[in-house]
Design a protein around this motif. Structure first.
Motif, short mmCIF file in Angstrom:
data_model
loop_
_atom_site.label_atom_id
_atom_site.label_comp_id
_atom_site.label_asym_id
_atom_site.label_seq_id
_atom_site.Cartn_x
_atom_site.Cartn_y
_atom_site.Cartn_z
N VAL A 143 0.86 -1.18 0.00
CA VAL A 143 0.00 0.00 0.00
C VAL A 143 0.89 1.23 0.00
CG1 VAL A 143 -1.74 1.33 1.25
CG2 VAL A 143 -1.87 -1.17 1.22
N ILE A 144 0.56 2.19 -0.84
CA ILE A 144 1.34 3.42 -0.97
C ILE A 144 0.55 4.56 -0.33
CG2 ILE A 144 2.37 5.05 -2.59
CD1 ILE A 144 2.56 2.64 -4.56
N HIS A 152 -1.73 0.81 -8.50
CA HIS A 152 -1.33 0.44 -7.14
C HIS A 152 -2.45 0.77 -6.16
CE1 HIS A 152 2.92 -0.26 -8.20
NE2 HIS A 152 2.76 0.77 -9.03
N LYS A 153 -2.42 0.13 -5.01
CA LYS A 153 -3.35 0.47 -3.94
C LYS A 153 -2.77 1.63 -3.15
CE LYS A 153 -5.93 -2.92 -5.25
NZ LYS A 153 -7.12 -2.64 -6.08
N LEU A 302 -3.72 -2.82 4.16
CA LEU A 302 -2.70 -3.85 4.01
C LEU A 302 -3.10 -5.14 4.72
CD1 LEU A 302 0.07 -4.39 2.78
CD2 LEU A 302 1.09 -3.73 4.97
N LEU A 303 -3.67 -5.03 5.90
CA LEU A 303 -4.11 -6.23 6.62
C LEU A 303 -5.16 -7.00 5.82
CD1 LEU A 303 -4.32 -4.77 10.25
CD2 LEU A 303 -2.72 -6.52 9.43
N ILE A 311 -9.37 -4.73 -2.03
CA ILE A 311 -9.53 -3.37 -1.52
C ILE A 311 -9.45 -2.37 -2.67
CG2 ILE A 311 -8.46 -3.97 0.69
CD1 ILE A 311 -6.05 -2.19 -0.34
N ASP A 312 -9.93 -1.17 -2.42
CA ASP A 312 -9.81 -0.07 -3.37
C ASP A 312 -8.89 1.00 -2.78
OD1 ASP A 312 -11.69 -1.13 -5.24
OD2 ASP A 312 -13.33 -0.42 -3.96
#
Length: 330
Positions: A143-144, A152-153, A302-303, A311-312
């Protein structure tokens, strides 16, 4: 001192070894009475679980790699605190490395974290291109935060809309010659903020004056140097939209050294609303990023990714915090 084993705990707790294993690993539900008996036995015996061995047995390291930038910088530290808070009640432990806003350092740091077999990555800010992140982190939940990179997420602020509102606010105060100090040219935040600046000018029917468009690097030095150069070249401006609060601090110093009062002669707006912004002289008008919340969101995302859930990306709204560094010239 004798090494305490599962056999010892099972004997003292009066349960089976498999029950002890389930309690220690958290792999299945156990009757509350048995769970309590195991917990009391481990405490009585002074048992310390072998985290590495347990992790290998699960196929996970139970660690999360976190790449941040410039440790000690309020904005990045606030995001990091949000990241940490979400992992406090989980079995995961975050490992932090500092990219120092240097692409080479960031890449080396990411590789080092991956080499430690982390279960996921949180990348805060940075300048590594999207394609290189995709290659480095392929197959690893990532995750960024603080960047909006397609494919990317990400957890990011609506920078275009925020810069638009900030520039529109300056225009409403009568400013027509508004200098903008961009961040790193290839950084998406800088690109989006400049787009918002342009949209506000276009909507107001104001020309885009190239001499007022300057490229910085999100540092205080860039604000100091750029405004000093504008003044030496006698470029006329009544306001500055800075890339971030650090840049705004450099702008303020340059104006001070040239005996130009803020906001009487030049107004300033920053981005981030880091802690020091409220204590500048004068207190800085800035766009507040909900940095701690962004870090929290990143950990939550991230979890979910680690657990195989979809996820979005999350776009959060910023807020223009009006203080005393902007004055009307109408």
């Amino acid at each position: 001192m004798k090494n305490i084993t599962i056999d010892d705990i099972a004997r003292v707790a009066g349960v089976s070894k498999s029950t002890v294993s389930r309690v220690l690993n958290g792999t299945a539900k156990v009757h509350p009475d048995k769970k309590k008996a195991v917990e009391e036995a481990t405490e009585r015996l002074g048992f310390q679980p072998n985290v590495v061995a347990s992790s290998l047995a699960r196929g996970r390291s139970m660690t999360i790699g976190v790449l941040t930038q410039l440790m000690g910088t309020p904005f990045y530290d606030a995001i990091s605190q949000g990241v940490i808070a979400e992992f406090n009640d989980t079995p995961y432990s975050p490992i932090f490395v500092d990219g120092q806003w240097q692409k080479g350092e960031e890449v080396d740091a990411i590789r080092a974290l991956i080499g430690r077999r982390v279960d996921g990555l949180v990348l805060i800010g940075g300048s590594v291109p999207s394609s290189e992140i995709a290659n480095l982190c392929s197959g690893l939940p990532t995750v960024i935060v603080g960047r909006n990179l397609p494919g990317h997420k990400c957890v990011y602020m609506n920078n275009e809309a925020c810069a638009y509102e900030a520039t529109k606010y300056l225009i409403a105060q009568g400013h027509r010659d508004i200098a903008v100090i961009r961040g790193l040219e290839h950084h998406q935040d800088a690109v989006d903020r400049f787009a918002g600046y342009q949209r506000a000018l276009l909507e107001a029917g104001l020309p885009l004056k190239q001499e007022l468009v300057q490229s910085g690097d999100f540092s205080a030095d860039s604000g100091l140097e750029i405004v000093g150069d504008l003044l030496r070249r006698n470029v006329s401006f009544t306001a500055v939209l800075a890339a971030n609060d650090l840049t705004a601090m450099g702008v303020r110093l340059a104006l001070y050294r040239n005996d130009i009062p803020v906001p009487e002669k030049v107004s300033i707006i920053g981005f981030d609303d880091q802690l020091e912004a409220a204590y500048m002289s004068p207190p800085l008008t800035t766009v507040k990023q909900p940095s701690r919340k962004m870090g929290s969101y990143a950990s939550q995302c991230l979890l979910k990714m680690i657990d195989g859930k979809s996820i979005d990306s999350i776009c959060v709204d910023g807020e223009l915090v009006q203080r005393e560094s902007v004055a009307s010239i109408q």
